[in-house]
Design a protein around this motif. Structure first.
Motif, PDB file in Angstrom:
ATOM      1  N   LEU A   1       0.824  -1.205   0.000  1.00  8.85           N
ATOM      2  CA  LEU A   1       0.000   0.000   0.000  1.00  8.85           C
ATOM      3  C   LEU A   1       0.864   1.264   0.000  1.00  8.85           C
ATOM      4  O   LEU A   1       0.555   2.265  -0.688  1.00  8.85           O
ATOM      5  CB  LEU A   1      -0.924  -0.002   1.220  1.00  8.85           C
ATOM      6  CG  LEU A   1      -1.909   1.165   1.350  1.00  8.85           C
ATOM      7  CD1 LEU A   1      -2.894   1.174   0.172  1.00  8.85           C
ATOM      8  CD2 LEU A   1      -2.675   1.055   2.656  1.00  8.85           C
ATOM      9  N   GLY A   2       1.946   1.198   0.721  1.00 13.90           N
ATOM     10  CA  GLY A   2       2.861   2.352   0.727  1.00 13.90           C
ATOM     11  C   GLY A   2       3.449   2.589  -0.646  1.00 13.90           C
ATOM     12  O   GLY A   2       3.560   3.751  -1.111  1.00 13.90           O
ATOM     13  N   LYS A   3       3.832   1.521  -1.335  1.00  6.53           N
ATOM     14  CA  LYS A   3       4.384   1.646  -2.694  1.00  6.53           C
ATOM     15  C   LYS A   3       3.337   2.238  -3.637  1.00  6.53           C
ATOM     16  O   LYS A   3       3.630   3.107  -4.478  1.00  6.53           O
ATOM     17  CB  LYS A   3       4.834   0.281  -3.202  1.00  6.53           C
ATOM     18  CG  LYS A   3       6.120  -0.197  -2.583  1.00  6.53           C
ATOM     19  CD  LYS A   3       6.491  -1.577  -3.130  1.00  6.53           C
ATOM     20  CE  LYS A   3       7.760  -2.105  -2.462  1.00  6.53           C
ATOM     21  NZ  LYS A   3       8.102  -3.449  -2.981  1.00  6.53           N
ATOM     22  N   LEU A   4       2.098   1.732  -3.497  1.00  5.42           N
ATOM     23  CA  LEU A   4       1.026   2.238  -4.354  1.00  5.42           C
ATOM     24  C   LEU A   4       0.751   3.719  -4.079  1.00  5.42           C
ATOM     25  O   LEU A   4       0.443   4.512  -4.983  1.00  5.42           O
ATOM     26  CB  LEU A   4      -0.243   1.431  -4.142  1.00  5.42           C
ATOM     27  CG  LEU A   4      -0.221   0.002  -4.701  1.00  5.42           C
ATOM     28  CD1 LEU A   4      -1.452  -0.767  -4.231  1.00  5.42           C
ATOM     29  CD2 LEU A   4      -0.149   0.003  -6.231  1.00  5.42           C
TER      30      LEU A   4
ATOM     31  N   LEU B   1       1.063   6.606  -6.795  1.00  2.63           N
ATOM     32  CA  LEU B   1      -0.047   7.519  -7.077  1.00  2.63           C
ATOM     33  C   LEU B   1       0.403   8.981  -6.965  1.00  2.63           C
ATOM     34  O   LEU B   1       0.031   9.847  -7.801  1.00  2.63           O
ATOM     35  CB  LEU B   1      -1.194   7.255  -6.100  1.00  2.63           C
ATOM     36  CG  LEU B   1      -2.439   8.134  -6.242  1.00  2.63           C
ATOM     37  CD1 LEU B   1      -3.105   7.953  -7.617  1.00  2.63           C
ATOM     38  CD2 LEU B   1      -3.451   7.787  -5.156  1.00  2.63           C
ATOM     39  N   ALA B   2       1.223   9.259  -5.965  1.00  2.00           N
ATOM     40  CA  ALA B   2       1.699  10.643  -5.804  1.00  2.00           C
ATOM     41  C   ALA B   2       2.569  11.062  -7.009  1.00  2.00           C
ATOM     42  O   ALA B   2       2.474  12.193  -7.527  1.00  2.00           O
ATOM     43  CB  ALA B   2       2.492  10.782  -4.510  1.00  2.00           C
ATOM     44  N   ALA B   3       3.405  10.113  -7.486  1.00  5.92           N
ATOM     45  CA  ALA B   3       4.266  10.415  -8.642  1.00  5.92           C
ATOM     46  C   ALA B   3       3.436  10.650  -9.889  1.00  5.92           C
ATOM     47  O   ALA B   3       3.710  11.596 -10.688  1.00  5.92           O
ATOM     48  CB  ALA B   3       5.236   9.265  -8.852  1.00  5.92           C
TER      49      ALA B   3
ATOM     50  N   ARG C   1      -5.000   5.062  -8.357  1.00  2.96           N
ATOM     51  CA  ARG C   1      -5.897   5.299  -7.242  1.00  2.96           C
ATOM     52  C   ARG C   1      -6.747   4.053  -6.973  1.00  2.96           C
ATOM     53  O   ARG C   1      -6.967   3.655  -5.813  1.00  2.96           O
ATOM     54  CB  ARG C   1      -6.783   6.487  -7.516  1.00  2.96           C
ATOM     55  CG  ARG C   1      -7.536   6.955  -6.277  1.00  2.96           C
ATOM     56  CD  ARG C   1      -8.475   8.093  -6.622  1.00  2.96           C
ATOM     57  NE  ARG C   1      -7.730   9.323  -6.896  1.00  2.96           N
ATOM     58  CZ  ARG C   1      -7.759  10.006  -8.032  1.00  2.96           C
ATOM     59  NH1 ARG C   1      -8.495   9.562  -9.047  1.00  2.96           N
ATOM     60  NH2 ARG C   1      -7.049  11.108  -8.168  1.00  2.96           N
ATOM     61  N   GLY C   2      -7.222   3.394  -8.052  1.00  2.00           N
ATOM     62  CA  GLY C   2      -8.025   2.182  -7.887  1.00  2.00           C
ATOM     63  C   GLY C   2      -7.232   1.052  -7.228  1.00  2.00           C
ATOM     64  O   GLY C   2      -7.720   0.353  -6.322  1.00  2.00           O
ATOM     65  N   LYS C   3      -5.974   0.903  -7.714  1.00  2.00           N
ATOM     66  CA  LYS C   3      -5.111  -0.114  -7.097  1.00  2.00           C
ATOM     67  C   LYS C   3      -4.876   0.182  -5.618  1.00  2.00           C
ATOM     68  O   LYS C   3      -4.906  -0.708  -4.758  1.00  2.00           O
ATOM     69  CB  LYS C   3      -3.778  -0.177  -7.838  1.00  2.00           C
ATOM     70  CG  LYS C   3      -3.835  -0.892  -9.165  1.00  2.00           C
ATOM     71  CD  LYS C   3      -2.448  -0.910  -9.807  1.00  2.00           C
ATOM     72  CE  LYS C   3      -2.502  -1.612 -11.155  1.00  2.00           C
ATOM     73  NZ  LYS C   3      -1.178  -1.609 -11.825  1.00  2.00           N
ATOM     74  N   MET C   4      -4.656   1.422  -5.300  1.00  2.00           N
ATOM     75  CA  MET C   4      -4.421   1.784  -3.912  1.00  2.00           C
ATOM     76  C   MET C   4      -5.664   1.534  -3.065  1.00  2.00           C
ATOM     77  O   MET C   4      -5.572   1.045  -1.930  1.00  2.00           O
ATOM     78  CB  MET C   4      -4.016   3.249  -3.823  1.00  2.00           C
ATOM     79  CG  MET C   4      -3.534   3.652  -2.441  1.00  2.00           C
ATOM     80  SD  MET C   4      -3.249   5.416  -2.336  1.00  2.00           S
ATOM     81  CE  MET C   4      -4.919   6.048  -2.366  1.00  2.00           C
ATOM     82  N   ASN C   5      -6.805   1.854  -3.626  1.00  2.00           N
ATOM     83  CA  ASN C   5      -8.051   1.619  -2.872  1.00  2.00           C
ATOM     84  C   ASN C   5      -8.290   0.133  -2.624  1.00  2.00           C
ATOM     85  O   ASN C   5      -8.679  -0.297  -1.517  1.00  2.00           O
ATOM     86  CB  ASN C   5      -9.217   2.233  -3.617  1.00  2.00           C
ATOM     87  CG  ASN C   5      -9.194   3.754  -3.567  1.00  2.00           C
ATOM     88  OD1 ASN C   5      -8.732   4.347  -2.573  1.00  2.00           O
ATOM     89  ND2 ASN C   5      -9.650   4.410  -4.626  1.00  2.00           N
TER      90      ASN C   5
END
Length: 295
Positions: free
Chosen positions: A90-93, A97-99, A120-124
């Motif tokens: 999750l941290g990597k995602l 996302l920020a990049a 964003r979808g992957k992170m969610n």
């Protein structure tokens, strides 16, 4: 072939009969051996055996509860590792996302916007997955707490079962000690009675032996007295016989001597006796005549 079959059948029948006989002979011995073995084993009361079985079952229950706790703790450890790995993903995602957001701000293109949406979808999804794992860890921790409570409860039951078993074992040991004391007293009483009987037997044997000795002494004394009396009587008889023989011999000798000495005197006395008789007769006639004249 028929003869061989008959012989084999007869041999089988004889073997069966012998085996039956041996079993019939051995069954009483086996029964007595079984009785001896059962008699040697001390009979434990049912209360003690039941308490012991309850204690063993409670021990098993405690071990099973502790196993469940250990299993739940192992699952918790595995779940923590999963949570850690998923948290790292999750941290990597999040960084990804920020990049991508930064790229989309610099180049506001549709591809950049799509890339941001996908990230964003992957992170969610990863966040939801992590939430599920954390919910599972909470459930596992609740299971661990429940299992620990079960362990404490089962341990309490185990302590009560152990107390019950110890009390019943103490009661049983007291009963055994009482029985042992009673048996010891009985054995001592039996030994005392046996000693008394032996002493009485010894006394009776001593009395019998003394009585036999006294009777033997009396019999020997009576026999010796009888022998002495018989010897004395024989001696008296012999002395009497000797004295009578001596007396008879003395008499014979005296008679011989008297006859030898008195024969002439007797002859003269015999001569004198008829004249004396005549004188007495004449005197008697004279006296009779005198009495007639007086009358």
């Amino acid at each position: 072939m028929a003869r061989a079959a008959k012989k084999a059948a007869s041999k089988r029948a004889t073997r069966k009969t012998t085996s039956k006989k041996t079993t019939a002979r051995k069954t009483p011995a086996a029964k007595t051996a079984a009785k001896k073995t059962t008699a040697k084993a001390p009979a434990v009361p049912k209360s003690v055996s039941n308490a012991e079985s309850k204690f063993k079952l409670q021990e098993k229950a405690v071990t099973q509860a502790e196993k469940k706790v250990a299993q739940a703790e192992a699952r918790l450890e595995r779940q923590k590792k999963k949570v850690d790995t998923e948290d790292g993903k999750l941290g990597k995602l999040r960084t990804d996302l920020a990049a991508r957001r930064d790229k989309a701000k610099k180049n506001a293109t549709a591809a950049a916007k799509r890339a941001v949406d996908t990230a964003r979808g992957k992170m969610n999804t990863q966040r939801l997955k992590l939430q599920d794992l954390r919910g599972e860890t909470k459930v596992i921790r609740a299971e661990i707490q429940a299992a620990k409570k079960v362990v404490t409860r089962e341990k309490k039951k185990l302590r009560t079962a152990q107390r019950n078993l110890s009390t019943k074992m103490r009661d049983y040991e007291r009963k055994l000690a009482k029985k042992a004391k009673v048996a010891q007293k009985k054995a001592e009483q039996k030994a005392k009675t046996a000693a008394r009987k032996a002493a009485a037997k010894k006394k009776s044997a001593a009395k019998k032996s003394s009585a036999r000795k006294s009777t033997a002494r009396k019999s020997t004394a009576s026999k010796s007295a009888a022998k002495k009396s018989a010897a004395k009587s024989t001696a008296r008889k012999s002395t009497a016989k000797k004295s009578t023989a001596r007396k008879t011999a003395a008499r014979k000798t005296t008679a011989r001597k008297s006859t030898a000495r008195k024969t002439p005197a007797r002859k003269t006395a015999a001569r004198k006796r008829p004249a004396a008789k005549k004188r007495t007769a004449s005197n008697a006639g004279g006296t009779n005549g005198n009495t007639g004249t007086q009358s």
